[in-house]
Structure formats: C-alpha cells, structure tokens
Design a protein around this motif. Structure first.
Motif, mmCIF file in Angstrom:
data_model
loop_
_atom_site.group_PDB
_atom_site.id
_atom_site.type_symbol
_atom_site.label_atom_id
_atom_site.label_comp_id
_atom_site.label_asym_id
_atom_site.label_seq_id
_atom_site.Cartn_x
_atom_site.Cartn_y
_atom_site.Cartn_z
ATOM 1 N N TYR A 1 9.751 12.326 5.350
ATOM 2 C CA TYR A 1 8.907 11.830 4.271
ATOM 3 C C TYR A 1 8.616 13.003 3.349
ATOM 4 O O TYR A 1 8.365 14.115 3.810
ATOM 5 N N ALA B 1 1.589 4.787 1.036
ATOM 6 C CA ALA B 1 1.176 5.788 2.010
ATOM 7 C C ALA B 1 1.054 7.135 1.312
ATOM 8 O O ALA B 1 1.764 7.424 0.351
ATOM 9 N N ASP B 2 0.138 7.952 1.815
ATOM 10 C CA ASP B 2 -0.063 9.270 1.230
ATOM 11 C C ASP B 2 0.167 10.348 2.280
ATOM 12 O O ASP B 2 0.352 10.068 3.465
ATOM 13 N N LEU C 1 -5.781 3.993 2.347
ATOM 14 C CA LEU C 1 -4.729 4.357 1.396
ATOM 15 C C LEU C 1 -5.230 4.068 -0.022
ATOM 16 O O LEU C 1 -5.644 2.952 -0.322
ATOM 17 N N HIS D 1 -1.780 10.478 5.576
ATOM 18 C CA HIS D 1 -1.631 9.392 6.559
ATOM 19 C C HIS D 1 -0.181 9.153 6.960
ATOM 20 O O HIS D 1 0.199 8.033 7.289
ATOM 21 N N VAL D 2 0.626 10.210 6.970
ATOM 22 C CA VAL D 2 2.051 10.066 7.282
ATOM 23 C C VAL D 2 2.263 9.475 8.668
ATOM 24 O O VAL D 2 3.014 8.512 8.833
ATOM 25 N N ALA E 1 1.178 5.784 8.867
ATOM 26 C CA ALA E 1 2.081 4.910 8.114
ATOM 27 C C ALA E 1 3.405 4.747 8.847
ATOM 28 O O ALA E 1 3.956 3.643 8.923
ATOM 29 N N ASP E 2 3.918 5.826 9.407
ATOM 30 C CA ASP E 2 5.161 5.749 10.167
ATOM 31 C C ASP E 2 4.965 4.867 11.399
ATOM 32 O O ASP E 2 5.796 4.016 11.710
ATOM 33 N N SER F 1 0.850 -1.186 0.000
ATOM 34 C CA SER F 1 0.000 0.000 0.000
ATOM 35 C C SER F 1 0.884 1.233 0.000
ATOM 36 O O SER F 1 1.885 1.290 0.718
ATOM 37 N N PHE G 1 -6.065 2.780 10.663
ATOM 38 C CA PHE G 1 -6.228 2.044 9.412
ATOM 39 C C PHE G 1 -7.197 0.889 9.613
ATOM 40 O O PHE G 1 -7.280 0.304 10.691
ATOM 41 N N SER H 1 -3.588 2.955 14.742
ATOM 42 C CA SER H 1 -3.161 3.650 13.523
ATOM 43 C C SER H 1 -4.326 4.349 12.835
ATOM 44 O O SER H 1 -4.131 5.309 12.088
#
Length: 121
Positions: A103, A4-5, A48, A8-9, A12-13, A2, A32, A30
């Motif tokens: 990022y 990450a965008d 995502l 959603h930093v 995702a981290d 997936s 998610f 998270s």
C-alpha cells in the motif's frame, strides 16, 4: 466507498481479508466503527475521514464493469485546509501497488490537472 488512510492500513487490509460470514467479530477486531449514512444503504466507517457514497446503477458480470452514481461525499473536517478543501497530506489516502503487493500513501503533487497538457497543444 471509504478511503483507507495511512493510519489504518492494517485494519483496512484486515477487513478485505476476512469475511463477516466467517469472522463474526470482524468490525470489532478491525477497530472500525460503522455509522449509518443518510444517503445510501451502506455504513460509513467513522475512523476513515473520506467516503464517496454511491448508488449502484448497473453491473455487468461478464466484464465486471460497475457503474455507480455519487450521491454524497463525506469528509471529516480534520483533513481540510484553511480554505475548506481536502488536504491530501492530511487525508493520507492509500492505494494498492499491485507490482509490489504494498500500500502506498498518496500526497506528492507531480503535476497540475487540466493545465500541464496545454504545453503540448
């Protein structure tokens, strides 16, 4: 895989930082949500918008070289342009900048693939 965008930093981290073996509520914390893929035995992350679904073909432990076959690409319609192509600015994928441990959101066009090099022929 997936992608990450920019929205959603932190999430995702976070999922990269903690192990589900030690953090039982990893997914819930998270934010998610996982959904089953129809193509591979791995979850898609609903939040995502882009995922590349792959089947592992080989892995070399000595070199960490991984070879996978892409069997499906999932793209949410919200990141498509009027022609049905992925709009990178809408998708806002991020990449890791190892020089600065940050990022970076992708999106600026700096050249045309399979075209610009023709000027040097």
């Amino acid at each position: 895989v997936s992608m990450a965008d920019a929205k959603h930093v932190a999430a995702a981290d976070y999922v990269g930082l903690v192990s589900a073996n030690n953090t039982k509520e990893k997914w819930a914390k998270s934010g998610f949500t996982a959904e089953a893929s129809a193509f591979v035995d791995a979850p898609l992350i609903r939040e995502l918008p882009v995922a590349v679904e792959c089947v592992l073909r080989s892995y070399d432990e000595g070199t960490c070289r991984l070879v996978a076959q892409i069997v499906n690409v999932s793209v949410d319609e919200s990141v498509l342009d009027e022609n049905g192509n992925v709009d990178v600015k809408k998708a806002a994928p991020i990449t890791f900048d190892p020089f600065n441990n940050t990022y970076v959101a992708l999106g600026e066009v700096v050249g045309k693939a399979f075209h610009d090099g023709n000027a040097l022929k």
